[in-house]
Design a protein around this motif. Structure first.
Motif, PDB file in Angstrom:
ATOM      1  N   SER A 271      62.281 -23.389  -2.044  1.00 16.81           N
ATOM      2  CA  SER A 271      61.522 -24.706  -1.624  1.00 16.81           C
ATOM      3  C   SER A 271      63.163 -25.648  -2.070  1.00 16.81           C
ATOM      4  O   SER A 271      63.155 -26.215  -1.573  1.00 16.81           O
ATOM      5  CB  SER A 271      60.272 -24.802  -2.129  1.00 16.81           C
ATOM      6  OG  SER A 271      61.009 -25.130  -4.043  1.00 16.81           O
ATOM      7  N   THR A 272      63.966 -25.608  -3.280  1.00 17.49           N
ATOM      8  CA  THR A 272      64.997 -26.372  -3.504  1.00 17.49           C
ATOM      9  C   THR A 272      66.466 -26.002  -3.066  1.00 17.49           C
ATOM     10  O   THR A 272      66.984 -26.885  -2.533  1.00 17.49           O
ATOM     11  CB  THR A 272      64.496 -26.578  -4.809  1.00 17.49           C
ATOM     12  OG1 THR A 272      65.012 -25.279  -5.453  1.00 17.49           O
ATOM     13  CG2 THR A 272      63.316 -26.730  -5.599  1.00 17.49           C
ATOM     14  N   SER A 273      66.924 -25.057  -2.940  1.00 17.03           N
ATOM     15  CA  SER A 273      67.973 -24.808  -2.263  1.00 17.03           C
ATOM     16  C   SER A 273      67.981 -24.595  -0.724  1.00 17.03           C
ATOM     17  O   SER A 273      67.417 -24.439  -0.160  1.00 17.03           O
ATOM     18  CB  SER A 273      68.252 -23.185  -2.922  1.00 17.03           C
ATOM     19  OG  SER A 273      69.668 -22.987  -2.721  1.00 17.03           O
ATOM     20  N   ARG A 274      68.709 -25.671  -0.297  1.00 15.93           N
ATOM     21  CA  ARG A 274      68.835 -25.995   1.148  1.00 15.93           C
ATOM     22  C   ARG A 274      69.759 -24.635   1.748  1.00 15.93           C
ATOM     23  O   ARG A 274      69.667 -24.746   3.074  1.00 15.93           O
ATOM     24  CB  ARG A 274      69.892 -27.345   1.007  1.00 15.93           C
ATOM     25  CG  ARG A 274      69.464 -28.334   1.300  1.00 15.93           C
ATOM     26  CD  ARG A 274      70.183 -29.188   1.311  1.00 15.93           C
ATOM     27  NE  ARG A 274      70.030 -30.394   1.272  1.00 15.93           N
ATOM     28  CZ  ARG A 274      70.572 -31.796   1.158  1.00 15.93           C
ATOM     29  NH1 ARG A 274      71.639 -31.911   2.063  1.00 15.93           N
ATOM     30  NH2 ARG A 274      69.737 -32.693   1.243  1.00 15.93           N
TER      31      ARG A 274
ATOM     32  N   ARG B 263      70.453 -15.006  -6.767  1.00 15.70           N
ATOM     33  CA  ARG B 263      71.006 -15.084  -7.985  1.00 15.70           C
ATOM     34  C   ARG B 263      72.317 -16.072  -7.804  1.00 15.70           C
ATOM     35  O   ARG B 263      72.655 -16.804  -9.016  1.00 15.70           O
ATOM     36  CB  ARG B 263      72.198 -13.695  -8.185  1.00 15.70           C
ATOM     37  CG  ARG B 263      70.919 -12.811  -7.948  1.00 15.70           C
ATOM     38  CD  ARG B 263      72.183 -11.440  -8.705  1.00 15.70           C
ATOM     39  NE  ARG B 263      72.698 -11.255  -8.165  1.00 15.70           N
ATOM     40  CZ  ARG B 263      73.571  -9.782  -7.240  1.00 15.70           C
ATOM     41  NH1 ARG B 263      71.807  -9.218  -6.781  1.00 15.70           N
ATOM     42  NH2 ARG B 263      74.408 -10.026  -6.648  1.00 15.70           N
ATOM     43  N   LYS B 264      72.486 -16.288  -6.618  1.00 10.30           N
ATOM     44  CA  LYS B 264      73.391 -17.579  -6.675  1.00 10.30           C
ATOM     45  C   LYS B 264      72.536 -18.815  -6.632  1.00 10.30           C
ATOM     46  O   LYS B 264      73.355 -19.989  -7.421  1.00 10.30           O
ATOM     47  CB  LYS B 264      74.237 -17.623  -5.490  1.00 10.30           C
ATOM     48  CG  LYS B 264      75.454 -19.513  -5.400  1.00 10.30           C
ATOM     49  CD  LYS B 264      75.900 -18.708  -3.736  1.00 10.30           C
ATOM     50  CE  LYS B 264      77.361 -20.057  -3.516  1.00 10.30           C
ATOM     51  NZ  LYS B 264      77.317 -19.949  -2.474  1.00 10.30           N
ATOM     52  N   ALA B 265      71.878 -19.418  -6.715  1.00 14.80           N
ATOM     53  CA  ALA B 265      70.765 -20.517  -6.484  1.00 14.80           C
ATOM     54  C   ALA B 265      70.168 -20.463  -7.960  1.00 14.80           C
ATOM     55  O   ALA B 265      69.945 -21.444  -8.223  1.00 14.80           O
ATOM     56  CB  ALA B 265      69.691 -20.164  -5.893  1.00 14.80           C
ATOM     57  N   VAL B 266      70.210 -19.256  -9.004  1.00 11.27           N
ATOM     58  CA  VAL B 266      69.298 -19.612  -9.862  1.00 11.27           C
ATOM     59  C   VAL B 266      70.854 -20.138 -10.799  1.00 11.27           C
ATOM     60  O   VAL B 266      70.045 -20.464 -10.936  1.00 11.27           O
ATOM     61  CB  VAL B 266      69.407 -17.807 -10.304  1.00 11.27           C
ATOM     62  CG1 VAL B 266      69.006 -17.778 -12.319  1.00 11.27           C
ATOM     63  CG2 VAL B 266      67.566 -17.879  -9.526  1.00 11.27           C
ATOM     64  N   THR B 267      71.780 -19.450 -10.066  1.00  8.23           N
ATOM     65  CA  THR B 267      73.085 -19.837 -11.333  1.00  8.23           C
ATOM     66  C   THR B 267      73.231 -21.649 -11.192  1.00  8.23           C
ATOM     67  O   THR B 267      73.504 -22.318 -11.999  1.00  8.23           O
ATOM     68  CB  THR B 267      74.089 -19.168 -10.437  1.00  8.23           C
ATOM     69  OG1 THR B 267      74.069 -17.699 -10.798  1.00  8.23           O
ATOM     70  CG2 THR B 267      75.384 -19.931 -11.765  1.00  8.23           C
ATOM     71  N   GLU B 268      73.018 -22.036  -9.500  1.00  8.67           N
ATOM     72  CA  GLU B 268      73.448 -23.546  -9.515  1.00  8.67           C
ATOM     73  C   GLU B 268      73.128 -23.888 -10.547  1.00  8.67           C
ATOM     74  O   GLU B 268      73.008 -24.872 -10.644  1.00  8.67           O
ATOM     75  CB  GLU B 268      73.315 -23.382  -8.274  1.00  8.67           C
ATOM     76  CG  GLU B 268      74.868 -22.746  -7.254  1.00  8.67           C
ATOM     77  CD  GLU B 268      74.682 -22.936  -6.022  1.00  8.67           C
ATOM     78  OE1 GLU B 268      73.574 -23.343  -5.085  1.00  8.67           O
ATOM     79  OE2 GLU B 268      75.830 -22.821  -4.845  1.00  8.67           O
ATOM     80  N   ILE B 269      71.138 -24.119 -10.049  1.00 12.04           N
ATOM     81  CA  ILE B 269      69.911 -24.583 -10.603  1.00 12.04           C
ATOM     82  C   ILE B 269      70.001 -24.454 -11.725  1.00 12.04           C
ATOM     83  O   ILE B 269      69.741 -25.824 -12.681  1.00 12.04           O
ATOM     84  CB  ILE B 269      68.659 -24.485 -10.373  1.00 12.04           C
ATOM     85  CG1 ILE B 269      68.588 -24.569  -8.465  1.00 12.04           C
ATOM     86  CG2 ILE B 269      67.460 -24.832 -10.588  1.00 12.04           C
ATOM     87  CD1 ILE B 269      66.991 -24.082  -7.645  1.00 12.04           C
ATOM     88  N   SER B 270      70.826 -23.496 -12.738  1.00  9.61           N
ATOM     89  CA  SER B 270      70.948 -23.100 -14.134  1.00  9.61           C
ATOM     90  C   SER B 270      71.577 -24.072 -14.522  1.00  9.61           C
ATOM     91  O   SER B 270      71.714 -25.482 -15.734  1.00  9.61           O
ATOM     92  CB  SER B 270      71.025 -21.893 -14.786  1.00  9.61           C
ATOM     93  OG  SER B 270      69.955 -21.213 -14.300  1.00  9.61           O
ATOM     94  N   SER B 271      73.087 -24.479 -13.980  1.00  5.72           N
ATOM     95  CA  SER B 271      73.976 -25.768 -14.363  1.00  5.72           C
ATOM     96  C   SER B 271      73.307 -26.800 -14.191  1.00  5.72           C
ATOM     97  O   SER B 271      74.340 -27.493 -15.048  1.00  5.72           O
ATOM     98  CB  SER B 271      75.238 -25.268 -13.152  1.00  5.72           C
ATOM     99  OG  SER B 271      75.428 -23.067 -13.305  1.00  5.72           O
ATOM    100  N   LYS B 272      72.789 -26.903 -13.210  1.00  6.01           N
ATOM    101  CA  LYS B 272      72.164 -28.563 -12.685  1.00  6.01           C
ATOM    102  C   LYS B 272      71.684 -28.962 -13.715  1.00  6.01           C
ATOM    103  O   LYS B 272      71.729 -30.104 -14.434  1.00  6.01           O
ATOM    104  CB  LYS B 272      71.840 -28.496 -11.403  1.00  6.01           C
ATOM    105  CG  LYS B 272      71.439 -29.988 -11.394  1.00  6.01           C
ATOM    106  CD  LYS B 272      70.506 -29.728  -9.560  1.00  6.01           C
ATOM    107  CE  LYS B 272      69.704 -31.594  -9.284  1.00  6.01           C
ATOM    108  NZ  LYS B 272      69.145 -31.393  -8.369  1.00  6.01           N
ATOM    109  N   TYR B 273      70.405 -28.087 -14.734  1.00  9.44           N
ATOM    110  CA  TYR B 273      69.831 -27.898 -15.537  1.00  9.44           C
ATOM    111  C   TYR B 273      70.621 -28.362 -16.442  1.00  9.44           C
ATOM    112  O   TYR B 273      70.034 -28.989 -17.781  1.00  9.44           O
ATOM    113  CB  TYR B 273      68.919 -28.025 -15.714  1.00  9.44           C
ATOM    114  CG  TYR B 273      67.960 -28.217 -14.523  1.00  9.44           C
ATOM    115  CD1 TYR B 273      66.489 -28.893 -14.480  1.00  9.44           C
ATOM    116  CD2 TYR B 273      67.330 -27.258 -13.227  1.00  9.44           C
ATOM    117  CE1 TYR B 273      65.659 -29.767 -13.756  1.00  9.44           C
ATOM    118  CE2 TYR B 273      66.582 -27.777 -12.992  1.00  9.44           C
ATOM    119  CZ  TYR B 273      65.600 -28.664 -12.466  1.00  9.44           C
ATOM    120  OH  TYR B 273      64.586 -29.399 -11.663  1.00  9.44           O
ATOM    121  N   LEU B 274      71.439 -27.601 -16.282  1.00 10.60           N
ATOM    122  CA  LEU B 274      72.287 -27.576 -18.023  1.00 10.60           C
ATOM    123  C   LEU B 274      72.860 -28.837 -18.341  1.00 10.60           C
ATOM    124  O   LEU B 274      73.030 -30.141 -19.477  1.00 10.60           O
ATOM    125  CB  LEU B 274      73.326 -26.335 -18.301  1.00 10.60           C
ATOM    126  CG  LEU B 274      72.502 -25.458 -18.355  1.00 10.60           C
ATOM    127  CD1 LEU B 274      73.287 -23.936 -19.031  1.00 10.60           C
ATOM    128  CD2 LEU B 274      71.601 -25.147 -19.905  1.00 10.60           C
TER     129      LEU B 274
END
Length: 314
Positions: free
Chosen positions: A49-52, A297-308
């Protein structure tokens, strides 16, 4: 007022027989599986729902599958955990029918949704140029709503037929939730009408979706085999391999419990097979889609990096 012909007002669910240590161990395992199922499927829904990049028909259907998995496991597992702690548990007649209704609705919905997902993969691989014009946003929403409506409608008919059964003898159900077969075993009235009803509903709810899925993947396989390069074949197969694994697990367990004759099948085996699609399959689905899908997996990495980055901001 219509006379209630059901003498039994509540049922006793046996759950899993065993020592206190065994039941506590099973409680811990199933509790961790349940928490992992909820967290994993909520993560899938959040990512999609969050990753375009994941706003495509295929991922929209995956998010609906995750919603169904949460719905299914929540219908069955919490009450099963209480039964394990208390070495059995009672459930009212109305509560039993309500649990059966929502369980049946989620199972029928998943049958239709997996069929829609196989059609989506068929269009993507066999007619890629027409994919965007066929699988529009409106079409996807209509398909999903139709699946939910069909699921709840078929479940309503089955539950209505189950409500007409008479239970006047033992009220002990040798299972961990209110499934159809255990209810039929303790009914003291004629069960042929509901068995006929289930068989007739099984044609559009189980047999036809199975035929459509097999036909879709047969055509997909024929197209993939015609691709000249091995890299192209591997890329085409990777787009539908996760869904094929999920379909295989779901239908194998479903056919094992409801289609294969129950004669000679012990209650323990029935419970174990039921655990596969009520407890473990909802956990496996997000794992399969996340581990075998580069976009997720790419979306998980991007969101994790964003929150970090946000967490490290002063």
């Amino acid at each position: 007022m219509q006379e209630n012909q059901t003498a039994v007002t509540e049922f006793f669910l046996l759950g899993f027989n065993g020592s206190k240590f065994l039941r506590f161990t099973m409680f811990c395992v199933f509790h961790m599986v349940y928490c992992g199922t909820i967290c994993g499927n909520l993560l899938i829904i959040f990512l999609l729902s969050t990753s375009r990049n994941l706003h495509t028909p295929m991922y929209f259907f995956i998010s609906q599958l995750s919603t169904c998995d949460i719905f299914l496991t929540t219908t069955v597992v919490p009450n099963m955990l209480l039964i394990l702690l208390n070495n059995g548990g009672t459930i009212t007649f109305a509560g039993c029918l309500i649990q059966f209704y929502f369980f049946c609705a989620s199972e029928v919905f998943e049958c239709f949704l997996l069929t829609v997902m196989s059609y989506d993969r068929y269009v993507a691989i066999c007619n890629p140029l027409r994919y965007n014009s066929v699988m529009t946003s409106t079409c996807c929403v209509i398909l999903v709503i139709s699946c939910w409506v069909l699921g709840f409608s078929a479940s309503f008919i089955d539950t209505l037929m189950a409500q007409m059964l008479d239970f006047c003898g033992p009220n002990i159900i040798d299972h961990y939730f209110c499934d159809l077969n255990p209810l039929l075993e303790i009914a003291c009235s004629d069960t042929y009408p509901i068995q006929l009803d289930v068989s007739l509903l099984g044609i559009p709810a189980l047999i036809i979706p199975t035929i459509i899925i097999i036909t879709s993947y047969a055509k997909i396989a024929s197209i993939i085999l015609k691709i000249p390069s091995s890299t192209g074949r591997q890329k085409a197969f990777s787009t539908c391999s996760s869904h094929l694994i999920v379909v295989s697990i779901f239908y194998w367990t479903l056919f094992s419990v409801y289609v294969v004759p129950s004669r000679g099948k012990s209650s323990t085996i029935s419970k174990i097979l039921s655990l596969l699609y009520t407890v473990f399959t909802p956990l496996i689905n997000p794992i399969i889609y996340s581990l075998r899908n580069k976009d997720i997996r790419k979306a998980v990495t991007e969101i994790s990096s964003k929150y970090l980055l946000c967490a490290n901001c002063p």
